[in-house]
Design a protein around this motif. Structure first.
Motif, short mmCIF file in Angstrom:
data_model
loop_
_atom_site.label_atom_id
_atom_site.label_comp_id
_atom_site.label_asym_id
_atom_site.label_seq_id
_atom_site.Cartn_x
_atom_site.Cartn_y
_atom_site.Cartn_z
N ASP A 155 -33.88 12.66 -2.93
CA ASP A 155 -33.50 13.91 -3.59
C ASP A 155 -33.57 13.77 -5.11
OD1 ASP A 155 -33.08 15.03 -1.14
OD2 ASP A 155 -30.90 14.63 -1.14
N ASP A 156 -33.31 12.59 -5.63
CA ASP A 156 -33.34 12.39 -7.08
C ASP A 156 -34.76 12.32 -7.62
OD1 ASP A 156 -30.59 12.28 -7.06
OD2 ASP A 156 -30.55 10.10 -6.86
N ALA A 186 -37.51 13.78 -6.04
CA ALA A 186 -38.37 14.85 -5.52
C ALA A 186 -38.70 15.91 -6.57
CB ALA A 186 -37.71 15.52 -4.31
N ASP A 187 -37.89 16.08 -7.57
CA ASP A 187 -38.11 17.14 -8.54
C ASP A 187 -38.74 16.64 -9.82
OD1 ASP A 187 -35.95 15.72 -9.40
OD2 ASP A 187 -34.77 17.47 -10.00
N ARG A 188 -39.60 15.65 -9.72
CA ARG A 188 -40.28 15.14 -10.91
C ARG A 188 -41.26 16.19 -11.42
NH1 ARG A 188 -37.69 11.63 -13.17
NH2 ARG A 188 -39.47 10.64 -14.04
N GLU A 201 -44.61 18.03 -12.83
CA GLU A 201 -46.01 17.84 -12.52
C GLU A 201 -46.72 17.24 -13.71
OE1 GLU A 201 -49.82 20.63 -11.55
OE2 GLU A 201 -47.90 21.19 -10.69
#
Length: 124
Positions: free
Chosen positions: A99-100, A102-104, A106
């Motif tokens: 979860d930490d 996954a939101d990198r 683009e």
């Protein structure tokens, strides 16, 4: 006014440059150690660019892994880089802490490599 002209200027310039490099090193070390994993000490301005062999990156990372463990940090010029080395560490990062990560954001290079809806990939 005689201090800033002629031959007397070079000692002032050298002293100012050394002072700014030391100030940068102290500032970086103070904030770097609190937020990032351990790693080699970066040089002011260059970071760890001279400590990594770009011709043989896997061996360089292998040597750094033996010294600092599976997770270590590098500084490439002014950009901090976290290196995850080893199957167990990568699996823990992607599965346990998924979860930490996954939101990198683009990366812009992905569009040129052929990923994404606006990619410029080439057909052979």
């Amino acid at each position: 006014m005689g201090l800033l002209v002629g031959d007397n200027l070079w000692p002032v310039v050298i002293f100012t440059a050394i002072f700014l490099l030391l100030l940068d090193l102290m500032h970086r070390r103070k904030f770097w150690t609190a937020r990032y994993p351990p790693g080699p000490v970066p040089l002011p301005g260059l970071g760890n660019l001279l400590q990594v062999d770009y011709e043989n990156m896997p061996y360089s990372f292998y040597k750094l892994r033996q010294r600092y463990g599976d997770v270590f940090s590098l500084q490439m010029a002014w950009k901090p880089v976290i290196v995850i080395n080893g199957l167990k560490a990568v699996r823990e990062l992607l599965v346990t802490c998924g979860d930490d990560t996954a939101d990198r954001p683009e990366m812009p290079i992905y569009n040129h490599l052929g990923y994404g809806h606006k990619s410029k990939g080439k057909e052979l």
